[in-house]
Design a protein around this motif. Structure first.
Motif, PDB file in Angstrom:
ATOM      1  N   LEU A   3       8.813  26.017  -9.300  1.00 40.97           N
ATOM      2  CA  LEU A   3       9.537  26.074  -8.032  1.00 40.97           C
ATOM      3  C   LEU A   3       9.810  24.686  -7.446  1.00 40.97           C
ATOM      4  O   LEU A   3      10.804  24.489  -6.758  1.00 40.97           O
ATOM      5  N   HIS A   4       8.895  23.755  -7.668  1.00 41.91           N
ATOM      6  CA  HIS A   4       9.019  22.411  -7.108  1.00 41.91           C
ATOM      7  C   HIS A   4       9.329  22.463  -5.610  1.00 41.91           C
ATOM      8  O   HIS A   4      10.340  21.959  -5.131  1.00 41.91           O
ATOM      9  N   LYS A   5       8.413  23.089  -4.889  1.00 36.23           N
ATOM     10  CA  LYS A   5       8.536  23.200  -3.440  1.00 36.23           C
ATOM     11  C   LYS A   5       8.210  21.850  -2.799  1.00 36.23           C
ATOM     12  O   LYS A   5       7.109  21.320  -2.941  1.00 36.23           O
ATOM     13  N   ASP A   6       9.189  21.303  -2.082  1.00 40.78           N
ATOM     14  CA  ASP A   6       9.025  19.977  -1.488  1.00 40.78           C
ATOM     15  C   ASP A   6       7.953  19.973  -0.404  1.00 40.78           C
ATOM     16  O   ASP A   6       7.833  20.915   0.399  1.00 40.78           O
ATOM     17  N   LEU A   7       7.193  18.881  -0.364  1.00 38.16           N
ATOM     18  CA  LEU A   7       6.208  18.659   0.689  1.00 38.16           C
ATOM     19  C   LEU A   7       6.903  17.888   1.808  1.00 38.16           C
ATOM     20  O   LEU A   7       7.147  16.684   1.696  1.00 38.16           O
ATOM     21  N   GLU A   8       7.201  18.576   2.895  1.00 37.92           N
ATOM     22  CA  GLU A   8       7.996  17.994   3.973  1.00 37.92           C
ATOM     23  C   GLU A   8       7.128  17.620   5.166  1.00 37.92           C
ATOM     24  O   GLU A   8       6.218  18.346   5.549  1.00 37.92           O
ATOM     25  N   GLY A   9       7.418  16.465   5.757  1.00 39.19           N
ATOM     26  CA  GLY A   9       6.797  16.072   7.011  1.00 39.19           C
ATOM     27  C   GLY A   9       5.310  15.805   6.940  1.00 39.19           C
ATOM     28  O   GLY A   9       4.598  16.038   7.925  1.00 39.19           O
ATOM     29  N   GLU A  10       4.831  15.278   5.810  1.00 33.46           N
ATOM     30  CA  GLU A  10       3.405  14.980   5.661  1.00 33.46           C
ATOM     31  C   GLU A  10       3.207  13.499   5.334  1.00 33.46           C
ATOM     32  O   GLU A  10       4.103  12.835   4.807  1.00 33.46           O
ATOM     33  N   TYR A  11       2.000  13.014   5.631  1.00 33.86           N
ATOM     34  CA  TYR A  11       1.719  11.591   5.467  1.00 33.86           C
ATOM     35  C   TYR A  11       1.224  11.256   4.060  1.00 33.86           C
ATOM     36  O   TYR A  11       0.436  11.981   3.468  1.00 33.86           O
ATOM     37  N   ILE A  12       1.730  10.124   3.590  1.00 37.53           N
ATOM     38  CA  ILE A  12       1.358   9.579   2.286  1.00 37.53           C
ATOM     39  C   ILE A  12       0.837   8.160   2.501  1.00 37.53           C
ATOM     40  O   ILE A  12       1.461   7.368   3.202  1.00 37.53           O
ATOM     41  N   LYS A  13      -0.288   7.855   1.910  1.00 34.64           N
ATOM     42  CA  LYS A  13      -0.806   6.484   1.938  1.00 34.64           C
ATOM     43  C   LYS A  13      -0.482   5.813   0.594  1.00 34.64           C
ATOM     44  O   LYS A  13      -0.698   6.404  -0.458  1.00 34.64           O
ATOM     45  N   ALA A  14       0.033   4.590   0.663  1.00 32.92           N
ATOM     46  CA  ALA A  14       0.469   3.881  -0.547  1.00 32.92           C
ATOM     47  C   ALA A  14      -0.389   2.638  -0.781  1.00 32.92           C
ATOM     48  O   ALA A  14      -0.775   1.934   0.171  1.00 32.92           O
ATOM     49  N   TYR A  15      -0.655   2.375  -2.071  1.00 31.35           N
ATOM     50  CA  TYR A  15      -1.493   1.246  -2.480  1.00 31.35           C
ATOM     51  C   TYR A  15      -0.844   0.575  -3.689  1.00 31.35           C
ATOM     52  O   TYR A  15      -0.052   1.188  -4.407  1.00 31.35           O
ATOM     53  N   ILE A  16      -1.244  -0.692  -3.941  1.00 30.47           N
ATOM     54  CA  ILE A  16      -0.694  -1.424  -5.078  1.00 30.47           C
ATOM     55  C   ILE A  16      -1.785  -2.284  -5.712  1.00 30.47           C
ATOM     56  O   ILE A  16      -2.690  -2.774  -5.024  1.00 30.47           O
ATOM     57  N   TYR A  17      -1.688  -2.423  -7.028  1.00 33.44           N
ATOM     58  CA  TYR A  17      -2.568  -3.344  -7.760  1.00 33.44           C
ATOM     59  C   TYR A  17      -1.791  -3.907  -8.951  1.00 33.44           C
ATOM     60  O   TYR A  17      -0.978  -3.196  -9.552  1.00 33.44           O
ATOM     61  N   GLY A  18      -2.059  -5.178  -9.286  1.00 32.67           N
ATOM     62  CA  GLY A  18      -1.384  -5.739 -10.452  1.00 32.67           C
ATOM     63  C   GLY A  18      -1.630  -7.225 -10.618  1.00 32.67           C
ATOM     64  O   GLY A  18      -2.697  -7.737 -10.260  1.00 32.67           O
ATOM     65  N   THR A  19      -0.638  -7.909 -11.144  1.00 35.69           N
ATOM     66  CA  THR A  19      -0.747  -9.317 -11.529  1.00 35.69           C
ATOM     67  C   THR A  19      -1.286 -10.185 -10.396  1.00 35.69           C
ATOM     68  O   THR A  19      -0.776 -10.146  -9.272  1.00 35.69           O
ATOM     69  N   GLY A  20      -2.332 -10.956 -10.707  1.00 36.07           N
ATOM     70  CA  GLY A  20      -2.891 -11.901  -9.752  1.00 36.07           C
ATOM     71  C   GLY A  20      -3.720 -11.285  -8.647  1.00 36.07           C
ATOM     72  O   GLY A  20      -4.146 -11.998  -7.729  1.00 36.07           O
ATOM     73  N   MET A  21      -3.982  -9.981  -8.715  1.00 40.74           N
ATOM     74  CA  MET A  21      -4.723  -9.303  -7.654  1.00 40.74           C
ATOM     75  C   MET A  21      -6.132  -8.962  -8.129  1.00 40.74           C
ATOM     76  O   MET A  21      -6.358  -8.712  -9.310  1.00 40.74           O
ATOM     77  N   ASN A  22      -7.069  -8.945  -7.186  1.00 40.01           N
ATOM     78  CA  ASN A  22      -8.459  -8.624  -7.495  1.00 40.01           C
ATOM     79  C   ASN A  22      -8.848  -7.207  -7.116  1.00 40.01           C
ATOM     80  O   ASN A  22      -9.870  -6.694  -7.571  1.00 40.01           O
ATOM     81  N   ASP A  23      -8.051  -6.578  -6.260  1.00 36.83           N
ATOM     82  CA  ASP A  23      -8.383  -5.234  -5.797  1.00 36.83           C
ATOM     83  C   ASP A  23      -7.116  -4.543  -5.322  1.00 36.83           C
ATOM     84  O   ASP A  23      -6.054  -5.167  -5.199  1.00 36.83           O
ATOM     85  N   TRP A  24      -7.246  -3.248  -5.064  1.00 38.01           N
ATOM     86  CA  TRP A  24      -6.118  -2.488  -4.537  1.00 38.01           C
ATOM     87  C   TRP A  24      -5.747  -3.000  -3.143  1.00 38.01           C
ATOM     88  O   TRP A  24      -6.618  -3.308  -2.328  1.00 38.01           O
ATOM     89  N   GLU A  25      -4.464  -3.073  -2.880  1.00 39.12           N
ATOM     90  CA  GLU A  25      -3.963  -3.489  -1.565  1.00 39.12           C
ATOM     91  C   GLU A  25      -3.279  -2.299  -0.897  1.00 39.12           C
ATOM     92  O   GLU A  25      -2.461  -1.602  -1.508  1.00 39.12           O
ATOM     93  N   TYR A  26      -3.615  -2.069   0.350  1.00 41.12           N
ATOM     94  CA  TYR A  26      -3.028  -0.972   1.114  1.00 41.12           C
ATOM     95  C   TYR A  26      -1.647  -1.382   1.615  1.00 41.12           C
ATOM     96  O   TYR A  26      -1.481  -2.428   2.244  1.00 41.12           O
ATOM     97  N   LEU A  27      -0.643  -0.552   1.333  1.00 44.94           N
ATOM     98  CA  LEU A  27       0.728  -0.863   1.712  1.00 44.94           C
ATOM     99  C   LEU A  27       1.167  -0.177   3.005  1.00 44.94           C
ATOM    100  O   LEU A  27       2.161  -0.569   3.610  1.00 44.94           O
TER     101      LEU A  27
END
Length: 332
Positions: free
Chosen positions: A92-116
């Motif tokens: 069905l792929h029912k969309d999740l509408e109007g809810e909060y998402i927290k985003a993070y990033i990690y990669g080159t030159g980083m020591n830990d996850w960064e909150y976006l």
């Protein structure tokens, strides 16, 4: 004496220019930083805050999450807007509408996850997360605060003239165009051509950017990433067809042509070799100006329109072509 000195200086300048011509690409273009994402640091989940809307609580109780993040490839002077798509149920792929998402990033030159930051899904279940990073490879993780389900995606920040090897998936790495169906339904794991895995990984080890350009619709991206992991293939840069909601996206050739021209003309990616199986692959690669001598086709269309033939599997191709391919013009 003056004449001899002149000739000596002239010869020296010519030699220096030749050396610069050879070594400049290695110093000017960095290699893909695959190692940065090999061992991810531990990730601390945010607190479960529950859903804002009761219908979304029921949605998460009744169905399994089927979230996906669209990979992005940008140059250092560009801002990436990473799109996360959040829905539930494989059918069905029912969309999740109007809810909060927290985003993070990690990669080159980083020591830990960064909150976006925190973002709210729109009426299509999407969030748009801006990312500004230097040249490198980055993993994006997005977490639904309502039930702590999550999705991972990737951002590649690349130098101009980054050398890349392009792969279609279905019928090119997998045995046929229908292998994805078993993956999607959960009834089978797609079989790969013999030595396809070794072929892809060899290019990774030689310093090339791996790009997967598939006609699969975006909503099977989750299964595709799981298949990469199962087959021990480099995650690379996955681009699925963002158009259409049916099982077969419209006009695969036009979609692939458009994206290839974006990579080549806007991101200045140098696609040194391309792999496919379908007539749409051949046409899309040709329209993007990819050299026919470096266009390798497997299956019933192999050799069509002056493309290069890969026979029943990748074994001979691996030994004759891949192993003899020089390393990419890049530096670590």
């Amino acid at each position: 004496m003056t004449f001899m000195l002149f000739n000596f200086l002239k010869a020296s300048l010519l030699f220096l220019s030749f050396c610069l011509l050879i070594i400049r690409p290695a110093f000017g273009v960095s290699c893909p930083d695959y190692d940065a994402l090999e061992d991810l640091p531990s990730f601390s989940m945010p607190g479960d805050s529950g859903f804002r809307k009761s219908r979304n609580t029921w949605l998460s109780w009744l169905y399994q999450p089927y979230h996906f993040i669209h990979d992005q490839m940008v140059n250092p002077d560009q801002e990436a807007f990473v799109v996360g798509k959040f829905d539930y149920d494989w059918l069905l792929h029912k969309d999740l509408e109007g809810e909060y998402i927290k985003a993070y990033i990690y990669g080159t030159g980083m020591n830990d996850w960064e909150y976006l930051g925190q973002y709210k899904t729109d009426s299509d279940g999407k969030v748009f997360v801006p990312v500004n990073k230097g040249v490198g490879e980055y993993q994006i993780r997005m977490v639904v605060t309502g039930d702590l389900s999550m999705a991972d995606g990737f951002v590649s920040v690349v130098d101009s003239r980054r050398e890349a090897v392009l792969f279609d998936i279905d019928g090119t790495l997998t045995l046929n165009d229908f292998e994805a169906v078993g993956d999607y339904l959960g009834t089978d794991v797609a079989d790969a051509y013999y030595y396809a895995q070794q072929t892809v990984n060899a290019y990774k080890d030689k310093g090339y950017q791996i790009i997967y350009l598939t006609g699969r619709p975006y909503w099977v991206g989750k299964d595709t990433r799981e298949w990469f992991d199962y087959m021990e293939l480099p995650l690379g840069h996955l681009h699925t067809n963002p158009y259409g909601d049916g099982p077969i996206p419209p006009d695969t050739q036009a979609y692939k042509s458009q994206y290839l021209n974006q990579l080549i003309n806007e991101n200045n990616i140098k696609i040194v070799r391309a792999y496919g199986n379908a007539s749409t692959d051949i046409a899309a690669y040709e329209s993007a100006g990819i050299d026919k001598a470096q266009t390798f086709i497997i299956g019933e269309n192999a050799g069509d329109h002056n493309t290069q033939v890969i026979w029943d599997d990748y074994v001979l191709h691996f030994s004759d072509v891949v192993l003899n391919t020089p390393t990419a013009n890049c530096s670590l």
